[in-house]
Design a protein around this motif. Structure first.
Motif, short mmCIF file in Angstrom:
data_model
loop_
_atom_site.label_atom_id
_atom_site.label_comp_id
_atom_site.label_asym_id
_atom_site.label_seq_id
_atom_site.Cartn_x
_atom_site.Cartn_y
_atom_site.Cartn_z
N ASP A 155 -17.27 13.27 -23.63
CA ASP A 155 -17.65 12.02 -24.29
C ASP A 155 -16.87 10.88 -23.65
N PRO A 156 -17.54 9.79 -23.25
CA PRO A 156 -16.82 8.67 -22.61
C PRO A 156 -15.73 8.07 -23.49
N THR A 157 -15.82 8.26 -24.81
CA THR A 157 -14.82 7.68 -25.71
C THR A 157 -13.69 8.66 -26.05
N ALA A 158 -13.75 9.88 -25.51
CA ALA A 158 -12.73 10.88 -25.84
C ALA A 158 -11.36 10.44 -25.32
N ASP A 159 -10.33 10.69 -26.13
CA ASP A 159 -8.97 10.29 -25.78
C ASP A 159 -8.00 11.32 -26.35
N PHE A 160 -7.45 12.14 -25.48
CA PHE A 160 -6.57 13.20 -25.98
C PHE A 160 -5.28 12.64 -26.56
N SER A 161 -4.87 11.45 -26.16
CA SER A 161 -3.65 10.87 -26.71
C SER A 161 -3.78 10.63 -28.22
N ALA A 162 -5.03 10.52 -28.72
CA ALA A 162 -5.23 10.33 -30.16
C ALA A 162 -4.91 11.60 -30.94
N TRP A 163 -4.79 12.73 -30.25
CA TRP A 163 -4.42 13.97 -30.93
C TRP A 163 -3.04 13.85 -31.58
N TYR A 164 -2.18 13.08 -30.97
CA TYR A 164 -0.85 12.84 -31.55
C TYR A 164 -0.98 12.16 -32.91
N ASN B 262 -11.57 29.11 -28.22
CA ASN B 262 -11.55 27.68 -27.91
C ASN B 262 -10.45 27.01 -28.73
N SER B 263 -9.93 25.91 -28.21
CA SER B 263 -8.80 25.24 -28.86
C SER B 263 -9.16 24.66 -30.22
N TRP B 264 -10.44 24.35 -30.44
CA TRP B 264 -10.80 23.64 -31.67
C TRP B 264 -11.41 24.54 -32.73
N THR B 265 -11.47 25.85 -32.49
CA THR B 265 -12.08 26.75 -33.47
C THR B 265 -11.33 26.75 -34.79
N GLN B 266 -10.02 27.00 -34.76
CA GLN B 266 -9.26 27.07 -36.00
C GLN B 266 -9.14 25.71 -36.67
N GLU B 267 -9.01 24.66 -35.88
CA GLU B 267 -8.94 23.31 -36.46
C GLU B 267 -10.23 22.98 -37.22
N ALA B 268 -11.36 23.40 -36.67
CA ALA B 268 -12.64 23.16 -37.35
C ALA B 268 -12.72 23.93 -38.66
N ILE B 269 -12.21 25.16 -38.68
CA ILE B 269 -12.24 25.96 -39.91
C ILE B 269 -11.34 25.34 -40.98
N TRP B 270 -10.17 24.83 -40.58
CA TRP B 270 -9.28 24.20 -41.56
C TRP B 270 -9.90 22.94 -42.17
N LEU B 271 -10.80 22.30 -41.45
CA LEU B 271 -11.42 21.08 -41.96
C LEU B 271 -12.60 21.37 -42.90
N LEU B 272 -13.03 22.64 -43.00
CA LEU B 272 -14.23 22.97 -43.76
C LEU B 272 -14.18 22.58 -45.23
N PRO B 273 -13.10 22.82 -45.99
CA PRO B 273 -13.13 22.44 -47.41
C PRO B 273 -13.44 20.96 -47.63
N ASP B 274 -12.80 20.09 -46.85
CA ASP B 274 -13.07 18.66 -46.99
C ASP B 274 -14.47 18.30 -46.52
N ASP C 14 -17.78 19.66 -33.17
CA ASP C 14 -18.30 18.55 -32.37
C ASP C 14 -17.39 17.33 -32.46
N MET C 15 -16.91 17.03 -33.67
CA MET C 15 -16.03 15.88 -33.83
C MET C 15 -14.75 16.05 -33.03
N LEU C 16 -14.14 17.22 -33.10
CA LEU C 16 -12.88 17.46 -32.38
C LEU C 16 -13.09 17.39 -30.87
N SER C 17 -14.18 17.98 -30.39
CA SER C 17 -14.44 17.97 -28.95
C SER C 17 -14.75 16.56 -28.45
N HIS C 18 -15.60 15.84 -29.17
CA HIS C 18 -15.95 14.48 -28.76
C HIS C 18 -14.75 13.53 -28.86
#
Length: 566
Positions: free
Chosen positions: A198-207, A433-445, A481-485
């Motif tokens: 994604d042209p707007t992706a920025d890994f520094s925002a992970w911090y 994949n790096s975002w698999t577990q993060e996506a699962i943790w976000l599921l309740p919300d 998708d959100m985490l990857s983008h």
């Protein structure tokens, strides 16, 4: 001298005779040179050529045109080195073929109607006026008067042949209306490059996603809900149970590269999840540990307790032994993993009102919920958020699923920005994949937001298991998708193959062969007429000099048309 004069006189007298003889023979030799075939042979050639053209056109439409992918008005005539016909081109070719057949019918009718007239007058089976009307209107004598209804084989044969000629003028619409054009597509063999980043992706925002707790995650949660809704907004792509009709359900929101629907992308990394089973508890003994007593504050990543929403359909998936903790470092993505196993699943059925002003039955007996009548179900219903007059009713159980990513050998565009893997779900190879577990943790919300906003569009009535399966499915794909983008600023370049619009010919065989039958009716009736009824004299035109034409033709032409040669 007298002998020479006599010879001279003879030669002078013979010369005109020679010239006269040559002139008198010239028309005959010219006519013979023009007539390469005798009249009966010409009639047979025209008749059989008509039958051959009818058969050829019918077979061409049934065997060659049926299923042909024609271009629309925007399509070029040459694609990938081959000629591409448009619908207008095909319509023109069919029309030209029908015109050729019509010309042949005209030639045949000119020959055979006059021959029939001569035959009928010779046999005295009809009056000259009746024959004249037959030639003019192309209708047999029996259509003019009952007394001319045929009573012998030649009469019936002539009548059938005349009727066959008459109806040829009206059968073209049967064939031109035999082709229906259905929208389709053609996958191009020329690939185009598609960026996975994604042209707007920025890994520094992970911090910042981790540094500011729930504050910075709220915007990402809303983005995840948007991705989930975008991927499943088109209800025509799912069945009555909410399952995908176009692939295995592993959908991914891609960049806007301008590829139309039905285009193909190969070897793309897509999020994928498969719900293997859901088992609801039936008694309290099945509830273990703190899977029901856990606080919603421990499940939310945005500081918004999901148990605090009183809306039927709110779904939570979690593992009390694996709650999210901030990563030790944000300099690199989380470790790659995939999930395969069971977690706790909770589904809110309804909020029950009781007390002096309400008469709602217990949770296990609620008759009117978005999921239908609950009383026949043997499941355990837990309660939470109880007050003196209200409480929330939940189903509790275990959900078994597999989640990760997959490298799709072929994914199709189901919308300009949505691709879906077409591999059978049982054949999918799941990768870490790096975002698999993060996506699962976000599921309740995320699933709470999808349920409250009714963005999932999943059917609920008598559809508990499919609803839960669908909302977990949509939630995981949207979160990934959100985490990857948002954070993947490096990635491969995929190959995409655009889909070009086509119109597929659907030929009605019934109409084509009905037209062919009527068309061959003229051929078959003509065969009987030429072979069994008409004689060579009937087909031979009147010939000779003008005086002979006058005298010889007076007997027939005068009777038929009332003409006079003067």
């Amino acid at each position: 001298m007298d002998a020479k004069a006599a010879l001279h006189d003879v030669s002078e007298q013979q010369l005109p005779v020679t010239e006269t003889t040559a002139l008198s023979e010239s028309p005959t030799s010219t006519q013979e040179s023009k007539r390469r075939f005798p009249p009966p042979a010409k009639a047979w050639i025209i008749l059989l050529f008509h039958g051959a053209c009818c058969v050829a056109l019918a077979l061409a439409m049934a065997l060659a045109l049926d299923g042909y992918q024609a271009g629309d008005e925007s399509s070029p005539h040459h694609v990938e080195g081959k000629l591409l016909l448009r619908v207008g081109d095909i319509t023109t070719l069919v029309s030209v073929a029908l015109v050729v057949i019509k010309v042949i019918v005209g030639a045949w009718s000119t020959i055979v109607l006059w021959a029939f007239g001569r035959n009928m007058l010779t046999r005295k089976s009809a009056s000259p006026a009746t024959v004249s009307k037959m030639i003019r209107w192309r209708l047999p004598p029996g259509f003019q008067s009952l007394k001319y209804i045929p009573r012998d084989f030649p009469g019936w044969t002539i009548s059938a042949a005349v009727v066959a000629v008459f109806i040829q003028a009206f059968i073209s619409p049967i064939l031109t209306g035999a082709v229906n054009w259905n929208a389709a597509f053609h996958i191009s063999k020329e690939a185009t490059s598609l960026s996975s980043v994604d042209p707007t992706a920025d890994f520094s925002a992970w911090y910042w996603y981790n540094a500011q707790g729930s504050f910075d995650k709220k915007a990402y949660l809303r983005a995840a809900a948007g991705f989930a809704n975008l991927a499943w907004a088109d209800t025509s792509t799912v069945d009555a149970q909410g399952k995908s009709l176009l692939g295995n359900g592993c959908r991914h929101v891609v960049n806007d590269d301008g590829l139309p629907r039905h285009s193909v992308v190969v070897d793309a990394t897509l999020p994928c999840i498969n719900i293997n089973s859901i088992r609801w508890y039936r008694n309290e003994d099945e509830v273990t540990g703190n899977e029901w007593s856990i606080s919603g504050d421990d499940l939310t990543l945005v500081g918004d307790d999901p148990f605090g929403y009183y809306r039927g359909g709110v779904t939570l998936v979690y593992d009390t032994n694996n709650l999210r903790k901030s990563p030790a470092t944000t300099d690199q993505p989380p470790p790659a993993n995939k999930f395969s196993g069971t977690m706790t699943v909770a589904l809110m059925i309804a909020r029950r009102h009781y007390g002096k002003d309400y008469t709602d039955p217990p949770c296990a007996k609620l008759p009117n919920t978005i999921f239908g009548d609950i009383s026949p179900l043997p499941y355990l219903l837990e309660t939470t958020r109880s007050t003196s007059a209200d409480e929330n009713c939940f189903l509790l159980g275990k959900i078994d699923f597999t989640a990760g990513v997959t490298t799709s050998s072929r994914a199709t565009y189901i919308a300009p920005r949505i691709v879906e893997d077409v591999t059978p779900i049982q054949d999918v190879v799941y990768e870490a994949n790096s975002w698999t577990q993060e996506a699962i943790w976000l599921l309740p919300d995320l699933m709470t937001m999808l349920a409250v906003s009714n963005a999932s569009q999943l059917p609920t009535f008598n559809n508990i298991d499919n609803y839960v399966s669908g909302i977990v499915h949509q939630g995981y794909l949207g979160a990934w998708d959100m985490l990857s983008h948002s954070f993947d600023n490096k990635g491969p370049v995929y190959k995409g193959y655009p889909a070009d619009p086509r119109l597929v010919a659907d030929v009605s065989f019934a109409r084509v062969f009905a037209w062919l039958g009527v068309c061959l009716f003229m051929t078959v009736s003509g065969v009987f007429a030429l072979g069994l009824v008409l004689k060579a004299d009937d087909l031979t035109p009147l010939e000779g000099n003008e005086e002979e034409m006058k005298e010889g033709g007076r007997g027939i032409l005068d009777e038929i048309m009332g003409w006079r040669f003067g």
